[in-house]
Design an enzyme around this catalytic site. Structure first.
Site, PDB file in Angstrom:
ATOM      1  N   CYS A  56       0.296   6.066   6.534  1.00 32.46           N
ATOM      2  CA  CYS A  56      -0.680   6.232   7.624  1.00 32.46           C
ATOM      3  C   CYS A  56      -0.933   4.908   8.352  1.00 32.46           C
ATOM      4  CB  CYS A  56      -1.962   6.788   7.000  1.00 32.46           C
ATOM      5  SG  CYS A  56      -3.442   6.597   7.992  1.00 32.46           S
ATOM      6  N   CYS A 111      -4.589   3.756   8.483  1.00 30.03           N
ATOM      7  CA  CYS A 111      -4.991   3.323   7.134  1.00 30.03           C
ATOM      8  C   CYS A 111      -4.613   1.859   6.931  1.00 30.03           C
ATOM      9  CB  CYS A 111      -4.310   4.167   6.061  1.00 30.03           C
ATOM     10  SG  CYS A 111      -4.720   5.919   6.139  1.00 30.03           S
TER      11      CYS A 111
END
Length: 98
Positions: free
Chosen positions: A23, A26
């Protein structure tokens, strides 16, 4: 699971970062969370949970997207947001519940 419950049931705020290795947002949160920890020190615990390695935990807490940040105080969820959050906003939110 019991270790997770032990961690979030502490008196001081605990920020849980549900993330995934793949991600992009993230990855952006990692240095932000480090800055938050550097700023707040012992006022907060920050733990990272990889949703791919901890699917039952992610399902239990209804994490549908990553990153999902959840702030706990004495075992109760007091704030939650999906998506990246800026350092100053996070510090302010944590201080409100500290």
């Amino acid at each position: 699971m019991s270790k997770f419950l032990d961690i979030i049931n502490k008196d001081k705020p605990v920020l849980v970062d549900f993330f995934a290795e793949w991600c992009g947002p993230c990855k952006m949160m990692s240095p932000i969370l480090k800055e938050v920890k550097d700023t707040l020190g012992d006022k907060v615990s920050i733990i990272k949970i990889d949703v791919d390695k901890n699917q039952p935990l992610a399902a239990k807490y209804q994490v549908r997207g990553v990153p999902t940040l959840i702030l706990y105080k004495s075992g109760k969820q007091v704030w939650r947001q999906s998506g990246a959050v800026q350092k100053n906003e996070l510090v302010s939110i944590i201080n409100n519940f500290g």
